[in-house]
Design a protein around this motif. Structure first.
Motif, PDB file in Angstrom:
ATOM      1  N   ARG A  47       0.811  -1.177  -0.052  1.00 43.71           N
ATOM      2  CA  ARG A  47       0.031  -0.069  -0.035  1.00 43.71           C
ATOM      3  C   ARG A  47       0.619   1.299   0.029  1.00 43.71           C
ATOM      4  NH1 ARG A  47      -5.480   0.147   1.653  1.00 43.71           N
ATOM      5  NH2 ARG A  47      -6.563  -1.567   0.531  1.00 43.71           N
ATOM      6  N   LYS A  48       2.056   1.364   0.739  1.00 43.18           N
ATOM      7  CA  LYS A  48       2.949   2.314   0.858  1.00 43.18           C
ATOM      8  C   LYS A  48       3.510   2.797  -0.491  1.00 43.18           C
ATOM      9  CE  LYS A  48       4.044   2.124   5.643  1.00 43.18           C
ATOM     10  NZ  LYS A  48       5.152   1.854   6.759  1.00 43.18           N
ATOM     11  N   THR A  49       3.915   1.456  -1.275  1.00 41.86           N
ATOM     12  CA  THR A  49       4.685   1.543  -2.412  1.00 41.86           C
ATOM     13  C   THR A  49       3.231   2.198  -3.650  1.00 41.86           C
ATOM     14  OG1 THR A  49       5.822  -0.308  -2.311  1.00 41.86           O
ATOM     15  CG2 THR A  49       5.529   0.645  -4.577  1.00 41.86           C
ATOM     16  N   MET A  50       2.115   1.935  -3.458  1.00 43.31           N
ATOM     17  CA  MET A  50       1.011   2.395  -4.262  1.00 43.31           C
ATOM     18  C   MET A  50       0.773   3.800  -4.038  1.00 43.31           C
ATOM     19  SD  MET A  50      -1.566  -0.735  -4.196  1.00 43.31           S
ATOM     20  CE  MET A  50      -3.044   0.132  -5.035  1.00 43.31           C
ATOM     21  N   LEU A  51       0.791   4.323  -2.590  1.00 35.01           N
ATOM     22  CA  LEU A  51       0.565   5.649  -2.305  1.00 35.01           C
ATOM     23  C   LEU A  51       1.797   6.555  -2.943  1.00 35.01           C
ATOM     24  CD1 LEU A  51      -0.441   5.457   1.405  1.00 35.01           C
ATOM     25  CD2 LEU A  51      -1.928   6.231  -0.647  1.00 35.01           C
ATOM     26  N   LEU A  52       3.075   5.897  -2.688  1.00 33.21           N
ATOM     27  CA  LEU A  52       4.116   6.711  -3.254  1.00 33.21           C
ATOM     28  C   LEU A  52       4.018   6.875  -4.875  1.00 33.21           C
ATOM     29  CD1 LEU A  52       6.915   8.052  -2.711  1.00 33.21           C
ATOM     30  CD2 LEU A  52       7.903   5.723  -3.105  1.00 33.21           C
ATOM     31  N   GLY A  53       3.589   5.666  -5.537  1.00 30.87           N
ATOM     32  CA  GLY A  53       3.284   5.767  -6.901  1.00 30.87           C
ATOM     33  C   GLY A  53       2.337   6.801  -7.399  1.00 30.87           C
ATOM     34  N   GLY A  54       1.330   7.031  -6.595  1.00 31.18           N
ATOM     35  CA  GLY A  54       0.289   7.829  -6.736  1.00 31.18           C
ATOM     36  C   GLY A  54       0.888   9.343  -6.614  1.00 31.18           C
ATOM     37  N   LEU A  55       1.446   9.504  -5.497  1.00 32.09           N
ATOM     38  CA  LEU A  55       2.234  10.995  -5.315  1.00 32.09           C
ATOM     39  C   LEU A  55       3.270  11.221  -6.407  1.00 32.09           C
ATOM     40  CD1 LEU A  55       2.756  13.352  -3.380  1.00 32.09           C
ATOM     41  CD2 LEU A  55       4.477  12.094  -2.469  1.00 32.09           C
ATOM     42  N   ALA A  56       3.936  10.260  -6.950  1.00 33.59           N
ATOM     43  CA  ALA A  56       4.823  10.445  -8.074  1.00 33.59           C
ATOM     44  C   ALA A  56       4.183  11.094  -9.409  1.00 33.59           C
ATOM     45  CB  ALA A  56       5.822   9.415  -8.216  1.00 33.59           C
ATOM     46  N   LEU A  57       3.089  10.464  -9.597  1.00 33.77           N
ATOM     47  CA  LEU A  57       2.128  10.438 -10.842  1.00 33.77           C
ATOM     48  C   LEU A  57       1.514  11.894 -10.637  1.00 33.77           C
ATOM     49  CD1 LEU A  57       0.917   9.295 -13.498  1.00 33.77           C
ATOM     50  CD2 LEU A  57      -1.155   8.863 -12.016  1.00 33.77           C
ATOM     51  N   MET A  58       1.039  12.482  -9.533  1.00 29.17           N
ATOM     52  CA  MET A  58       0.393  13.759  -9.119  1.00 29.17           C
ATOM     53  C   MET A  58       1.414  14.748  -9.279  1.00 29.17           C
ATOM     54  SD  MET A  58      -3.034  13.754  -8.681  1.00 29.17           S
ATOM     55  CE  MET A  58      -4.483  12.709  -8.110  1.00 29.17           C
ATOM     56  N   THR A  59       2.795  14.479  -8.571  1.00 28.24           N
ATOM     57  CA  THR A  59       3.790  15.389  -8.727  1.00 28.24           C
ATOM     58  C   THR A  59       4.318  15.626 -10.143  1.00 28.24           C
ATOM     59  OG1 THR A  59       4.554  14.651  -6.683  1.00 28.24           O
ATOM     60  CG2 THR A  59       6.347  16.081  -7.938  1.00 28.24           C
ATOM     61  N   GLY A  60       4.373  14.713 -11.088  1.00 27.77           N
ATOM     62  CA  GLY A  60       4.451  14.767 -12.619  1.00 27.77           C
ATOM     63  C   GLY A  60       3.410  15.832 -13.234  1.00 27.77           C
ATOM     64  N   LEU A  61       2.345  15.642 -13.006  1.00 27.53           N
ATOM     65  CA  LEU A  61       1.144  16.497 -13.481  1.00 27.53           C
ATOM     66  C   LEU A  61       1.169  17.810 -12.960  1.00 27.53           C
ATOM     67  CD1 LEU A  61      -1.290  16.637 -14.951  1.00 27.53           C
ATOM     68  CD2 LEU A  61      -2.561  15.832 -13.011  1.00 27.53           C
ATOM     69  N   PHE A  62       1.454  17.929 -11.909  1.00 28.21           N
ATOM     70  CA  PHE A  62       1.595  19.249 -11.215  1.00 28.21           C
ATOM     71  C   PHE A  62       2.802  20.140 -11.718  1.00 28.21           C
ATOM     72  CE2 PHE A  62      -0.737  17.480  -7.189  1.00 28.21           C
ATOM     73  CZ  PHE A  62      -1.895  17.208  -8.022  1.00 28.21           C
ATOM     74  N   THR A  63       4.009  19.425 -11.858  1.00 25.48           N
ATOM     75  CA  THR A  63       5.136  20.082 -12.463  1.00 25.48           C
ATOM     76  C   THR A  63       5.007  20.504 -13.828  1.00 25.48           C
ATOM     77  OG1 THR A  63       6.522  18.553 -10.807  1.00 25.48           O
ATOM     78  CG2 THR A  63       7.603  19.571 -12.679  1.00 25.48           C
ATOM     79  N   TRP A  64       4.363  19.566 -14.627  1.00 27.60           N
ATOM     80  CA  TRP A  64       4.106  19.854 -15.996  1.00 27.60           C
ATOM     81  C   TRP A  64       3.135  21.003 -16.210  1.00 27.60           C
ATOM     82  CZ3 TRP A  64      -0.865  19.470 -18.518  1.00 27.60           C
ATOM     83  CH2 TRP A  64      -0.779  20.001 -20.205  1.00 27.60           C
ATOM     84  N   LEU A  65       1.967  21.225 -15.343  1.00 31.94           N
ATOM     85  CA  LEU A  65       1.232  22.281 -15.302  1.00 31.94           C
ATOM     86  C   LEU A  65       1.890  23.503 -15.019  1.00 31.94           C
ATOM     87  CD1 LEU A  65      -1.921  20.879 -13.645  1.00 31.94           C
ATOM     88  CD2 LEU A  65      -1.805  21.568 -15.951  1.00 31.94           C
ATOM     89  N   LEU A  66       2.731  23.412 -13.905  1.00 33.55           N
ATOM     90  CA  LEU A  66       3.355  24.636 -13.322  1.00 33.55           C
ATOM     91  C   LEU A  66       4.504  25.178 -14.293  1.00 33.55           C
ATOM     92  CD1 LEU A  66       3.749  26.286 -10.909  1.00 33.55           C
ATOM     93  CD2 LEU A  66       5.384  24.902  -9.813  1.00 33.55           C
ATOM     94  N   THR A  67       5.201  24.398 -14.751  1.00 35.51           N
ATOM     95  CA  THR A  67       6.112  24.810 -15.787  1.00 35.51           C
ATOM     96  C   THR A  67       5.551  25.084 -17.250  1.00 35.51           C
ATOM     97  OG1 THR A  67       6.437  22.463 -16.478  1.00 35.51           O
ATOM     98  CG2 THR A  67       8.007  23.260 -15.063  1.00 35.51           C
ATOM     99  N   SER A  68       4.186  24.973 -17.315  1.00 38.15           N
ATOM    100  CA  SER A  68       3.567  25.478 -18.534  1.00 38.15           C
ATOM    101  C   SER A  68       3.112  26.710 -18.355  1.00 38.15           C
ATOM    102  CB  SER A  68       2.283  24.413 -19.084  1.00 38.15           C
ATOM    103  OG  SER A  68       1.458  24.613 -17.901  1.00 38.15           O
ATOM    104  N   LEU A  69       2.943  27.147 -17.090  1.00 37.27           N
ATOM    105  CA  LEU A  69       2.602  28.372 -16.602  1.00 37.27           C
ATOM    106  C   LEU A  69       3.637  29.577 -16.395  1.00 37.27           C
ATOM    107  CD1 LEU A  69      -0.140  27.615 -14.039  1.00 37.27           C
ATOM    108  CD2 LEU A  69      -0.520  28.311 -16.281  1.00 37.27           C
TER     109      LEU A  69
END
Length: 363
Positions: A190-212
């Motif tokens: 479960r911890k690994t899944m949570l970490l994977g979800g956080l990494a996925l979200m971080t990638g999305l948020f980083t992409w949005l932020l760098t596009s702005l």
């Protein structure tokens, strides 16, 4: 209290519409971003609605464009519309806090006091991002309090925050991940899944932020932006040398200043009264947090807001040096701050009642 609970939302709506009118008058006198969002003085003949189908500031313009170009609504209408839109978030927050209060009269009074604080009503009644982002922030808090930790609405609310302010969504995600680890005994899988979800979200948020914004210089670029903000705010009337304060005083200034008699003018007077109320409530909450820490440390509605507000405040205290922009930014943390206060006082009330029962003489 039952009668108050029924009529309070109606009273709150009237209270809120006053701030929509006041915000309109304030912007007319002092100007602000609302004028840009409503395209005042701009020629829209060559513009298309799809031009604003982008994250960040354009989210607001995407909503206002048809109201201005196709319906030709007056400037005041924008304040009323945005105030009514964000009132949905106010109602969600109010009902959520009342749910946490669990019919305790003292806690319900606390909720009413928190809902009447003027600062977040003012900023979320203006035409701008604060009015829009307030709704998903309150939805996130509501899903959290209902223990729907992985619900569709929780994820949607987080994504909605990301579209408007991706860095805030990242802070919420990081705090949420840490709070889950601290409050639940997850398996390694479960911890690994949570970490994977956080990494996925971080990638999305980083992409949005760098596009702005341009962050090609990495962390040094972030520091340059912070320094540019400080230089910009120095000539302003609301300037506060936040950059020169030690970290604890930065935090104190962000949440509780100006205090009474620090700044002149009736607007600062109103703000200082609100800050004093928050400071007194926070001091009591800090005392009860220490006293009942053994209970609170296992509760998501305590652990998550504490972590989130710490990271959130840390991110902004190095960037801003103006009371106005600080108070506007603070609005995004208020739903979590309010949940934290009601949760802590709720545990304190239950703990004090239990102590009184133990002290009662046996018959």
């Amino acid at each position: 209290m039952k009668i108050l609970h029924r009529i309070f939302p109606v009273l709150l709506l009237g209270y809120r519409l006053f701030f929509a009118w006041f915000g309109y008058q304030y912007i007319l006198a002092h100007h602000g971003d609302a004028e840009r969002y409503w395209f005042l003085g701009q020629d829209l003949s060559a513009s298309s609605w799809t031009d604003f189908l982008k994250p960040g500031t354009d989210v607001v313009k995407f909503l206002t464009f048809p109201l201005v170009k196709f319906f030709d609504l007056p400037f005041l209408a924008g304040f009323l519309i945005f105030s009514l839109l964000s009132f949905a978030g106010v109602l969600i927050l109010y009902r959520n806090l009342m749910r946490i209060a669990v019919r305790n009269v003292k806690l319900q009074i606390l909720v009413v006091v928190l809902m009447l604080l003027p600062n977040f009503h003012f900023w979320t009644s203006l035409i701008g991002k604060e009015a829009l982002i307030f709704i998903p922030l309150t939805v996130f808090c509501a899903e959290l309090s209902r223990k729907r930790y992985f619900s569709v609405w929780l994820i949607i609310s987080l994504l909605a925050v990301a579209v408007i302010r991706p860095h805030v969504a990242f802070v919420i995600s990081l705090a949420y991940f840490l709070a889950l680890l601290f409050t639940f005994p997850f398996s390694f899988k479960r911890k690994t899944m949570l970490l994977g979800g956080l990494a996925l979200m971080t990638g999305l948020f980083t992409w949005l932020l760098t596009s702005l914004q341009d962050f090609s210089g990495g962390f040094q670029r972030v520091l340059q932006k912070y320094e540019a903000h400080i230089r910009y705010f120095k000539p302003t009337d609301g300037y506060v040398p936040l950059d020169r304060y030690p970290l604890p005083y930065k935090f104190f200034t962000f949440w509780f200043r100006p205090l009474p008699f620090e700044k002149e003018g009736w607007l600062y007077g109103v703000i200082s009264i609100e800050n004093t109320v928050l400071l007194v409530l926070s001091l009591f909450a800090a005392f009860y947090s220490v006293k009942y820490f053994s209970i609170l440390k296992k509760r998501m509605l305590f652990v998550f807001p504490v972590i989130m507000l710490f990271i959130f405040t840390l991110m902004y205290v190095y960037a801003y040096a103006n009371y106005g922009i600080i108070m506007r930014t603070r609005v995004m943390g208020m739903p979590f701050f309010a949940v934290l206060l009601v949760e802590v006082f709720g545990v304190a009330v239950k703990g004090d009642v239990a102590s009184e029962k133990r002290l009662l003489p046996r018959e």
